[in-house]
Every structure is written in C-alpha cells, then in structure tokens.
Write an enzyme that holds these catalytic residues in place. Sequence first.
Site, PDB file in Angstrom:
ATOM      1  N   CYS A   1      -2.071  -2.267   7.895  1.00  0.00           N
ATOM      2  CA  CYS A   1      -2.019  -3.207   6.777  1.00  0.00           C
ATOM      3  C   CYS A   1      -0.756  -4.062   6.775  1.00  0.00           C
ATOM      4  CB  CYS A   1      -2.196  -2.456   5.460  1.00  0.00           C
ATOM      5  SG  CYS A   1      -3.855  -1.748   5.344  1.00  0.00           S
TER       6      CYS A   1
ATOM      7  N   LYS B   1      -6.937  -4.832  -2.894  1.00  0.00           N
ATOM      8  CA  LYS B   1      -7.774  -5.292  -1.778  1.00  0.00           C
ATOM      9  C   LYS B   1      -8.740  -4.179  -1.390  1.00  0.00           C
ATOM     10  CE  LYS B   1      -4.221  -3.922   1.500  1.00  0.00           C
ATOM     11  NZ  LYS B   1      -4.902  -2.873   2.261  1.00  0.00           N
TER      12      LYS B   1
ATOM     13  N   ASP C   1       0.776  -1.246   0.000  1.00  0.00           N
ATOM     14  CA  ASP C   1       0.000   0.000   0.000  1.00  0.00           C
ATOM     15  C   ASP C   1       0.812   1.305   0.000  1.00  0.00           C
ATOM     16  OD1 ASP C   1      -1.840  -1.996   0.349  1.00  0.00           O
ATOM     17  OD2 ASP C   1      -2.875  -1.104   2.049  1.00  0.00           O
TER      18      ASP C   1
END
Length: 188
Positions: free
Chosen positions: A134, A95, A13
Amino acid sequence: MKIQKGDVLLIVDVQNDFISGSLAIPKAERIIPVINKYIDKFENKIFSADDHLVNHSSFVEQGGPWPSHCVSGSIGAELHPDLNFNSTTDIIVYKGGNKNKDAYSAFETRSLLQYLYGFKAKRLFICGLATDYCVKATVLDALNLFEGEVFVLIDAIKAVNVNLDDGKTAMQEMFDKGAKIAILDELQ
Ligand code: ZN
C-alpha cells in the site's frame, strides 16, 4: 529540511490487522512511535485505512491472495490504539470499498486528492504500511497524480516481504520513479 505550510503527512493503513491481527507485518509496531513523532511535527495530516466487506475479492476464501483483514466495523480495521489519531479532528480516508477490486493505493479514494487540494499541498510525506504494497502503490500514484514533491519517510515504513527482498525492490522502484527520501531527524 523545514516543514512548511502546504506540507502534508499521509499515514497509510496503520491498522490493528496489519500490526497484531490477521495480516500482521513483522515488527510493524516499531514504527508507531516514529510515526507519532511525525504526527507531532506536521499540522496537515491525512490517515488512510483499508476497509473491506466480509467477502472481499482479495481474501483467500474468495480466491484472493490475503487472509481476511480490515473487515468494516471490526477491531482489526481500527487504527492501532497507540497511534496518535484524533478521531474528532483528524482526516481519515477509507479504501477497499469496491468488493471486486484490490485497493492498495490510498489514491483509490478520490477524496484524498480533494483534501490535498484543500491543503494547497506542495509536498507530500508518506509513511505507514506496508512498504511493498500500500505504501508503494500510494507513492507511485502520488508521483502521477499529485503535482508536488513526494517523500517516503524511510524510518516509518515496514515491508511484508513475502519474498525476502520485496521491501528493498519496492523502495528502489519508488526512488527510480522520482520519490525522495526523508527521515525524522532531517525534518524540523
Ligand atoms: Zn486490503
């Protein structure tokens, strides 16, 4: 430690919204040059990206904990331009597509495990954003779902630190559950 065939780098990310956008993580931009050095070293790389519909349940407007972020197709959802990502050859897994569910772990995308099988991965090296969400969720899932060793690249992660010690606590939890530590200078 020598990088071997079957080692995989997972970059979690590293997207505009988490660096300079709606959910900017303090000093997150500092890890990009370090991550780029890891990218140079590894042959097998997988990037993950948070990707939500406009009305995702994790957004404040929907009663969730976070400001709107990484909305599909927006600039904020794009990987940071300084990150050495090659959109024609590199693998990216998305995601957060389930509107009603938070998606902190990159393993919520089933294709991630498939790619790891494809690489015949034996060791997984994880970096990116954010340590206390995350990255942590991805590392903990990796320890459960991936059959090889799991390393956290501690010089290439950053924490949100909603509470001052969240990053530290997350690191402790990852290491207690079996994750190992690596840094750039140790890898050849
Ligand atoms: Zn999200």
